[in-house]
Design an enzyme around this catalytic site. Structure first.
Site, PDB file in Angstrom:
ATOM      1  N   HIS A  80      98.110 130.614 122.942  1.00  0.00           N
ATOM      2  CA  HIS A  80      97.706 129.939 124.174  1.00  0.00           C
ATOM      3  C   HIS A  80      98.546 128.692 124.355  1.00  0.00           C
ATOM      4  O   HIS A  80      98.950 128.045 123.378  1.00  0.00           O
ATOM      5  CB  HIS A  80      96.214 129.557 124.119  1.00  0.00           C
ATOM      6  CG  HIS A  80      95.651 129.149 125.444  1.00  0.00           C
ATOM      7  ND1 HIS A  80      95.717 127.853 125.910  1.00  0.00           N
ATOM      8  CD2 HIS A  80      95.021 129.861 126.414  1.00  0.00           C
ATOM      9  CE1 HIS A  80      95.154 127.791 127.108  1.00  0.00           C
ATOM     10  NE2 HIS A  80      94.727 128.985 127.436  1.00  0.00           N
TER      11      HIS A  80
ATOM     12  N   GLU B 111      91.815 136.447 126.517  1.00  0.00           N
ATOM     13  CA  GLU B 111      92.105 137.776 127.044  1.00  0.00           C
ATOM     14  C   GLU B 111      91.686 138.897 126.087  1.00  0.00           C
ATOM     15  O   GLU B 111      91.350 139.995 126.527  1.00  0.00           O
ATOM     16  CB  GLU B 111      93.605 137.917 127.357  1.00  0.00           C
ATOM     17  CG  GLU B 111      94.042 137.284 128.662  1.00  0.00           C
ATOM     18  CD  GLU B 111      94.368 135.814 128.504  1.00  0.00           C
ATOM     19  OE1 GLU B 111      94.403 135.346 127.341  1.00  0.00           O
ATOM     20  OE2 GLU B 111      94.580 135.136 129.526  1.00  0.00           O
TER      21      GLU B 111
END
Length: 363
Positions: free
Chosen positions: A246, A305
């Site tokens: 991320h 995700e």
């Protein structure tokens, strides 16, 4: 100057705080740990909209008015023609939202919350050759989305899982789509314009397009026993492991744990999906070990995700709809940030550094 505006502070906000070092997400003073799985989507709407759109109705009245708006916007579903049906679901949704009037009041905001929740299930059904289902205003937002998608009253467990997802991704600092929303809002263009800009940013594969490929990766791996070999081979060929890493978090994404918890609760009601989560957990363990060994200098952990893909798949959303479902949940954050920018911010107008050629001087 920082390319990509890395670590540049561009706004003050009371809406959410992302602590990438501690792995914490705070929404209006409340940790995500205390919201996901406990608060409903309507609760988070009231929380994020407070003070930004005039006097707020109580929780019951807010849910009633949001249900009415779902019924109102259903009239626009008739505009879906053959040309629109050739587009991805998120583009159909965006095209229908563009039909809505701009404004900056609570009615506009509620209409915009209702719109993607109605338009996405309708588009998915039409793509399957089925007729769209009208909203049921008396249902909660999450329950109505599932009912419009699947033609039957959803279970309590399914509704709780979708609620947990919508709450978890409701806001997340100054990400690309939220920044796009604030930029447009700073021009006083209106909330519909801000939401449309945000959706345009969200559909880019570097922002909102990763959940579907997570399932493609799990399908390719097949069984827990194949995880380590498959992941190592993928990295040997320079491929990215979907659902890991991320831009902000240097530790585990707290939204991943919130969604993993929601998924585990859902699996209790749908044991047929148990093998899927066992595979996912095996892939997660192998991927983290391999990434730590190969890239010790880069903190790479599971992100939102990864378990988003599994949760939405278990709720029978097709992979091509995942970006649109994300937009359903994030619209509340986009609207709140747009209002905050319009009320308290200035026109966003950064400078650029010119690095092109200079005009030739006359001899």
């Amino acid at each position: 100057m920082k390319n990509g505006l890395e670590d540049v502070v561009a706004a003050e906000t009371q809406l959410s705080h992302v602590d990438g070092e501690a792995g914490q997400l705070i929404i209006r003073g409340i940790s995500l740990d205390h919201l996901a799985g406990q608060a409903s989507y309507e609760d988070v709407v009231a929380l994020l909209f407070e003070g930004l759109l005039g006097p707020m109705p109580d929780r019951t009245e807010l849910a009633r008015r949001l249900g009415e708006k779902r019924a109102d916007v259903f009239a626009h579903v008739g505009a879906i023609d053959d040309a629109l049906l050739e587009l991805p679901p998120v583009d159909i949704m965006r095209a229908l939202i563009a039909r809505l009037p701009d404004g900056d009041d609570l009615e506009t905001a509620l209409r915009l919350l209702a719109a993607p929740a109605v338009f996405l299930p309708a588009a998915l059904r039409l793509k399957r050759g089925e007729s769209p289902l009208a909203p049921t205003p008396a249902l909660s937002h999450a329950a109505d989305i599932l009912a419009m998608l699947g033609a039957k009253l959803p279970s309590r467990q399914d509704v709780a899982a979708l609620d947990a997802y919508l709450v978890t991704i409701s806001d997340h600092g100054l990400n690309a789509s939220t920044f796009a929303s604030r930029v447009v809002a700073s021009t006083k263009a209106g909330l519909t314009s801000s939401v449309l800009a945000a959706i345009g940013a969200l559909k880019g594969p570097l922002h909102g397009g990763a959940p579907g490929p997570v399932l493609d990766m799990l399908d390719a791996i097949g069984t827990p026993e194949n995880a380590e070999t498959w992941l190592s081979d993928a990295l040997d060929h320079g491929e990215r492991l979907m659902g890991f890493g991320h831009r902000v978090y240097r530790v585990r994404d707290p939204r991943a744990d919130a969604l993993k918890g929601a998924l585990k609760r859902l699996i209790v009601a749908h044991p047929a999906n148990r093998d899927r989560i066992q595979l996912a957990e095996a892939v997660e363990r192998s991927a983290l070990a391999i990434l730590k060994a190969r890239k010790p200098e880069r903190p790479l952990d599971v992100n939102v995700e990864f378990y988003t893909a599994l949760l939405l798949d278990a709720l029978n959303f097709p992979r091509e709809a995942f970006t649109g479902v994300f937009a359903i949940g994030r619209t509340v954050g986009w609207i709140a940030h747009a209002r905050e920018q319009a009320l308290e911010g200035r026109l966003i107008r950064p400078r650029s550094l010119y690095v092109g050629p200079l005009p030739q001087q006359a001899a």
